[in-house]
Design a protein around this motif. Structure first.
Motif, mmCIF file in Angstrom:
data_model
loop_
_atom_site.group_PDB
_atom_site.id
_atom_site.type_symbol
_atom_site.label_atom_id
_atom_site.label_comp_id
_atom_site.label_asym_id
_atom_site.label_seq_id
_atom_site.Cartn_x
_atom_site.Cartn_y
_atom_site.Cartn_z
ATOM 1 N N ARG A 250 -38.378 6.174 -3.898
ATOM 2 C CA ARG A 250 -37.068 6.554 -3.349
ATOM 3 C C ARG A 250 -35.952 5.722 -3.978
ATOM 4 O O ARG A 250 -34.889 6.256 -4.325
ATOM 5 C CB ARG A 250 -37.068 6.373 -1.835
ATOM 6 N N LEU A 251 -36.195 4.431 -4.134
ATOM 7 C CA LEU A 251 -35.172 3.571 -4.721
ATOM 8 C C LEU A 251 -34.892 3.935 -6.179
ATOM 9 O O LEU A 251 -33.755 3.850 -6.637
ATOM 10 C CB LEU A 251 -35.595 2.103 -4.615
ATOM 11 N N LEU A 252 -35.910 4.358 -6.902
ATOM 12 C CA LEU A 252 -35.700 4.791 -8.289
ATOM 13 C C LEU A 252 -34.801 6.019 -8.335
ATOM 14 O O LEU A 252 -33.886 6.111 -9.160
ATOM 15 C CB LEU A 252 -37.038 5.086 -8.959
ATOM 16 N N SER A 253 -35.055 6.970 -7.449
ATOM 17 C CA SER A 253 -34.233 8.180 -7.408
ATOM 18 C C SER A 253 -32.797 7.848 -7.024
ATOM 19 O O SER A 253 -31.837 8.301 -7.668
ATOM 20 C CB SER A 253 -34.822 9.178 -6.407
ATOM 21 N N ASP A 254 -32.640 7.034 -5.975
ATOM 22 C CA ASP A 254 -31.297 6.675 -5.508
ATOM 23 C C ASP A 254 -30.513 5.935 -6.587
ATOM 24 O O ASP A 254 -29.309 6.183 -6.784
ATOM 25 C CB ASP A 254 -31.391 5.796 -4.257
ATOM 26 N N ASN A 255 -31.180 5.029 -7.287
ATOM 27 C CA ASN A 255 -30.473 4.210 -8.265
ATOM 28 C C ASN A 255 -30.245 4.925 -9.591
ATOM 29 O O ASN A 255 -29.344 4.539 -10.337
ATOM 30 C CB ASN A 255 -31.214 2.885 -8.470
ATOM 31 N N SER A 256 -31.018 5.963 -9.875
ATOM 32 C CA SER A 256 -30.701 6.799 -11.034
ATOM 33 C C SER A 256 -29.345 7.461 -10.830
ATOM 34 O O SER A 256 -28.494 7.475 -11.737
ATOM 35 C CB SER A 256 -31.787 7.868 -11.229
ATOM 36 N N GLN A 257 -29.128 7.975 -9.622
ATOM 37 C CA GLN A 257 -27.848 8.603 -9.320
ATOM 38 C C GLN A 257 -26.734 7.566 -9.238
ATOM 39 O O GLN A 257 -25.605 7.798 -9.698
ATOM 40 C CB GLN A 257 -27.937 9.377 -8.008
ATOM 41 N N ARG A 258 -27.046 6.400 -8.684
ATOM 42 C CA ARG A 258 -26.055 5.325 -8.577
ATOM 43 C C ARG A 258 -25.564 4.891 -9.960
ATOM 44 O O ARG A 258 -24.349 4.727 -10.183
ATOM 45 C CB ARG A 258 -26.680 4.138 -7.845
ATOM 46 N N TRP A 259 -26.491 4.734 -10.892
ATOM 47 C CA TRP A 259 -26.136 4.357 -12.258
ATOM 48 C C TRP A 259 -25.259 5.429 -12.899
ATOM 49 O O TRP A 259 -24.221 5.118 -13.491
ATOM 50 C CB TRP A 259 -27.407 4.145 -13.071
ATOM 51 N N ALA A 260 -25.678 6.676 -12.773
ATOM 52 C CA ALA A 260 -24.908 7.766 -13.378
ATOM 53 C C ALA A 260 -23.502 7.821 -12.795
ATOM 54 O O ALA A 260 -22.517 8.000 -13.534
ATOM 55 C CB ALA A 260 -25.633 9.089 -13.167
ATOM 56 N N ASP A 261 -23.390 7.670 -11.478
ATOM 57 C CA ASP A 261 -22.072 7.709 -10.836
ATOM 58 C C ASP A 261 -21.180 6.577 -11.344
ATOM 59 O O ASP A 261 -19.972 6.770 -11.584
ATOM 60 C CB ASP A 261 -22.222 7.612 -9.317
ATOM 61 N N GLN A 262 -21.759 5.387 -11.508
ATOM 62 C CA GLN A 262 -20.971 4.255 -12.003
ATOM 63 C C GLN A 262 -20.474 4.503 -13.427
ATOM 64 O O GLN A 262 -19.334 4.173 -13.756
ATOM 65 C CB GLN A 262 -21.814 2.975 -11.971
ATOM 66 N N GLN A 263 -21.345 5.098 -14.253
ATOM 67 C CA GLN A 263 -20.945 5.348 -15.642
ATOM 68 C C GLN A 263 -19.866 6.423 -15.719
ATOM 69 O O GLN A 263 -18.937 6.329 -16.527
ATOM 70 C CB GLN A 263 -22.169 5.761 -16.476
ATOM 71 N N LEU A 264 -19.982 7.434 -14.882
ATOM 72 C CA LEU A 264 -18.943 8.473 -14.840
ATOM 73 C C LEU A 264 -17.622 7.912 -14.364
ATOM 74 O O LEU A 264 -16.553 8.271 -14.877
ATOM 75 C CB LEU A 264 -19.409 9.623 -13.955
ATOM 76 N N GLN A 265 -17.668 7.027 -13.378
ATOM 77 C CA GLN A 265 -16.455 6.404 -12.872
ATOM 78 C C GLN A 265 -15.832 5.511 -13.943
ATOM 79 O O GLN A 265 -14.595 5.481 -14.115
ATOM 80 C CB GLN A 265 -16.760 5.589 -11.623
ATOM 81 N N LYS A 266 -16.672 4.805 -14.681
ATOM 82 C CA LYS A 266 -16.177 3.948 -15.765
ATOM 83 C C LYS A 266 -15.470 4.785 -16.818
ATOM 84 O O LYS A 266 -14.392 4.417 -17.308
ATOM 85 C CB LYS A 266 -17.332 3.168 -16.385
ATOM 86 N N ALA A 267 -16.075 5.914 -17.170
ATOM 87 C CA ALA A 267 -15.473 6.791 -18.166
ATOM 88 C C ALA A 267 -14.139 7.349 -17.667
ATOM 89 O O ALA A 267 -13.170 7.464 -18.424
ATOM 90 C CB ALA A 267 -16.428 7.940 -18.512
ATOM 91 N N ALA A 268 -14.090 7.687 -16.372
ATOM 92 C CA ALA A 268 -12.849 8.210 -15.799
ATOM 93 C C ALA A 268 -11.760 7.154 -15.797
ATOM 94 O O ALA A 268 -10.578 7.444 -16.078
ATOM 95 C CB ALA A 268 -13.110 8.711 -14.378
#
Length: 272
Positions: A250-268
């Motif tokens: 579960r933590l792997l799934s949650d943190n895959s999305q967390r990482w992606a969200d952070q990178q998208l926010q950084k790009a924005a």
């Protein structure tokens, strides 16, 4: 010049001296380290780069909470630095390490592993082929990154497969999508996190089953003042319970999305 890790360790060690002086059973706080740049397992906290976040960091925090311990999870620049800090006893725990004879002589590995990291066969969407096991990779042109596989599978790769090594994942994706290779051999969860970040999930497929799997372990330094039979036993017990409950997955799934969200926010933020 001292590293960020050294500065943090110096401050923590000063705070811990009175507790350590009490001897066995007095360990109330532990220091852990690992290598950043391994999402969704471990990466640097954007708000505090000296600290690590991710699935493995959260799992270690859960273990500490279960045992009533305080834990600091600090980033090391390289695997070699992380190993040396733990071997010396300046750091108690090494996160996400792999079993090896040299490290077994200096650390106690906690079983089960924090995570089972599967290396899988990635292909471009619609370019899948008959694949049931590693033997089906023979005769096909593959690519890989310079990352450790299990010793038996590494021997098979060297002796039986045609694999080119590429320096970075983005280049591997490009070669795969441009049909310059039949498959990419790469770790599943790290690949998923990057595919989400780059918007490539609809262009890639993973073939089952995994070609190889290695354990990512928590290791306790022989030189750590916290290395007691009670702590080793409790870490193993609690980790077994959390694994059985599906917490690691579960933590792997949650943190895959967390990482992606952070990178998208950084790009924005950069584009503003």
């Amino acid at each position: 010049m001292p590293t960020h890790l050294s500065v943090w360790l110096g401050a923590i060690c000063l705070a811990l001296v009175p507790g350590w002086a009490l001897g066995m059973g007095s360990c109330e706080r532990i220091v852990a380290t690992g290598v950043a740049g391994q999402p969704p397992y471990l990466w640097q906290d954007p708000d505090n780069p000296e600290r690590l976040i991710g699935a493995s960091a959260e799992l270690v925090q859960l273990l500490a909470d279960e045992l009533g311990l305080k834990v600091d999870i600090l980033a090391s620049a390289t695997a070699q630095q992380a190993e040396q800090e733990v071997i010396s006893g300046r750091v108690d725990l090494l996160i996400n390490t792999r079993l090896s004879v040299p490290l077994l002589e200096r650390m106690d590995f906690i079983h089960p592993p924090l995570h089972e990291a599967p290396s899988v066969v990635w292909v471009a969407k619609g370019q899948h082929f008959g694949y049931l096991d590693r033997d089906d990779l023979r005769g096909r042109q593959g690519i890989r990154l310079e990352e450790a596989l299990s010793p038996p599978f590494e021997r098979f790769v060297q002796d039986e497969l045609q694999l080119d090594t590429v320096p970075e994942l983005s280049l591997a994706w490009s070669r795969l999508l441009e049909e310059q290779a039949d498959f990419l051999l790469y770790e599943r969860y790290r690949g998923q996190a990057e595919a989400v970040r780059l918007g490539l999930t609809d262009k890639l497929e993973v073939l089952a089953p995994a070609a190889d799997t290695v354990g990512l372990y928590l290791a306790l330094s022989h030189a750590s003042v916290c290395n007691e039979a009670w702590l080793r036993g409790q870490l193993a017990k609690k980790l077994t319970q959390l694994t059985a409950q599906g917490t690691a997955v579960r933590l792997l799934s949650d943190n895959s999305q967390r990482w992606a969200d952070q990178q998208l926010q950084k790009a924005a933020d950069v584009s503003q």
